[in-house]
Design an enzyme around this catalytic site. Structure first.
Site, PDB file in Angstrom:
ATOM      1  N   ARG A  96     -30.492 -32.815  38.871  1.00  0.00           N
ATOM      2  CA  ARG A  96     -29.554 -33.623  38.089  1.00  0.00           C
ATOM      3  C   ARG A  96     -29.205 -34.927  38.797  1.00  0.00           C
ATOM      4  NH1 ARG A  96     -25.367 -29.220  35.580  1.00  0.00           N
ATOM      5  NH2 ARG A  96     -26.897 -27.927  34.533  1.00  0.00           N
ATOM      6  N   ASP A  99     -11.715 -31.499  28.155  1.00  0.00           N
ATOM      7  CA  ASP A  99     -12.800 -31.201  29.098  1.00  0.00           C
ATOM      8  C   ASP A  99     -12.789 -32.314  30.151  1.00  0.00           C
ATOM      9  OD1 ASP A  99     -15.504 -29.257  28.763  1.00  0.00           O
ATOM     10  OD2 ASP A  99     -15.747 -30.935  30.137  1.00  0.00           O
TER      11      ASP A  99
END
Ligand SMILES: C[S@@+](CC[C@H](N)C(=O)[O-])C[C@H]1O[C@@H](n2cnc3c(N)ncnc32)[C@H](O)[C@@H]1O
Length: 290
Positions: A50, A160
């Site tokens: 990532r 979030d």
């Protein structure tokens, strides 16, 4: 000239970037401080994959330069970093038993006590990811309360830490295949099929969208809202935290829940030592006593 530049670029892309133990440790500490997420050796491969994407986007040569960038500009880089490392797996009506419990027990109970509650319903999806969870809650509430909804003040908060998933949730646009398993009645009522270049997408109805407010919130930071909430979904997020962070969060969830309110955890999560303050009323469903 052109060849030389191309070579440099190709070389940069093809060269495997190495991640030393010291860089890995620094990044794990940065993840922990920024999000509470604990990474171990087993996540090294995932982290590598990532973050090399960001390293290439930034035109950097290696993890060492990237660690230097995180040290020199932590606030500027933190959002991209967090968005890259969070795991956002979710789906509509994931862990169906929570929605069944709402329909069969909790919402009828809330409606019955409506007068005492000022006919206010507040629900928080506290790690909402791309929005499938809050929209599933909204559909459940809408269906169970349609006969009385005009007399009620209903609000859902979806939060979030990851700004990319919040933007996706807010848009209400999903690939059509993500709603394949939703009952046809709900699909027809709450989703509109796209057309033209959007023909493989669906959009959530305005009615559902208007019930939900999406906001960025790091659970480890101060919570700006006061509550109290009737129901809190905290599913499949505490599993990434250590015991200390989990216990601190449970204490805060307890405080912001209404007496009699519900806390829903994910399938592999539990309250640990904090269980004694709640009543276990269903599979990973916990009630704060009255
Ligand atoms: C696996 S998803 C769970 C989504 C949904 N609750 C479900 O069960 O389907 C976990 C979410 O937690 C969010 N998250 C991780 N750390 C967080 C934090 N410190 N504060 C708020 N959200 C966080 C991630 O961005 C991710 O979207």
């Amino acid at each position: 000239m052109t060849n030389a530049r191309t070579n440099v670029r190709t070389k940069k892309r093809d060269n495997a970037i190495s991640l030393s133990n010291a860089e890995f440790s620094f990044i794990c500490a940065f993840v922990y401080d920024s999000t509470g997420i604990v990474l171990n050796e087993g996540k090294r491969e995932m982290l590598y994959r990532r973050l090399t994407r960001i390293i290439r986007e930034r035109n950097l040569d290696n993890f060492s330069s990237y660690c230097d960038l995180l040290k020199s500009q932590p606030d500027k880089e933190r959002d991209f970093f967090i968005n890259a490392i969070t795991t956002n797996l979710t789906s509509f009506f994931r862990e169906q038993h929570h929605f069944d419990y709402m329909t069969e027990h909790e919402l009828p109970r809330i409606i019955k006590n409506g007068a005492a509650n000022g006919k206010k319903l507040r629900i928080w999806s506290s790690a909402s990811s791309t929005g499938e969870e809050p929209y599933s809650i909204a559909m459940t509430v809408y269906e169970a309360m349609k006969a009385v909804s005009t007399q009620w003040n209903i609000k859902l908060l979806a939060t979030d830490i990851d700004s990319d998933v919040l933007a996706k949730g807010k848009s209400g646009i999903y690939e059509a295949k993500r709603i394949e398993d939703i009952p046809t009645k709900l699909k027809d009522k709450f989703f509109k099929q796209g057309s033209g270049s959007n023909k493989n997408n669906v959009k959530v109805s305005q009615e559902l969208q208007s019930l939900i407010t999406f906001k960025q919130l790091n659970l480890l930071h101060e919570w700006p809202m006061k509550g109290p909430f009737d129901i809190i979904f905290c599913r499949n997020v505490i599993i990434y935290f250590d015991k200390k962070t989990q216990q601190e969060l449970f204490e805060r969830y307890y405080e912001i829940l209404k007496p009699g309110g519900l806390l829903m955890l994910g399938h592999s999560e539990n309250l640990g030592q904090y269980q004694k303050y709640f009543e276990n009323v269903g599979r990973t469903i916990f009630r704060k006593p009255l």
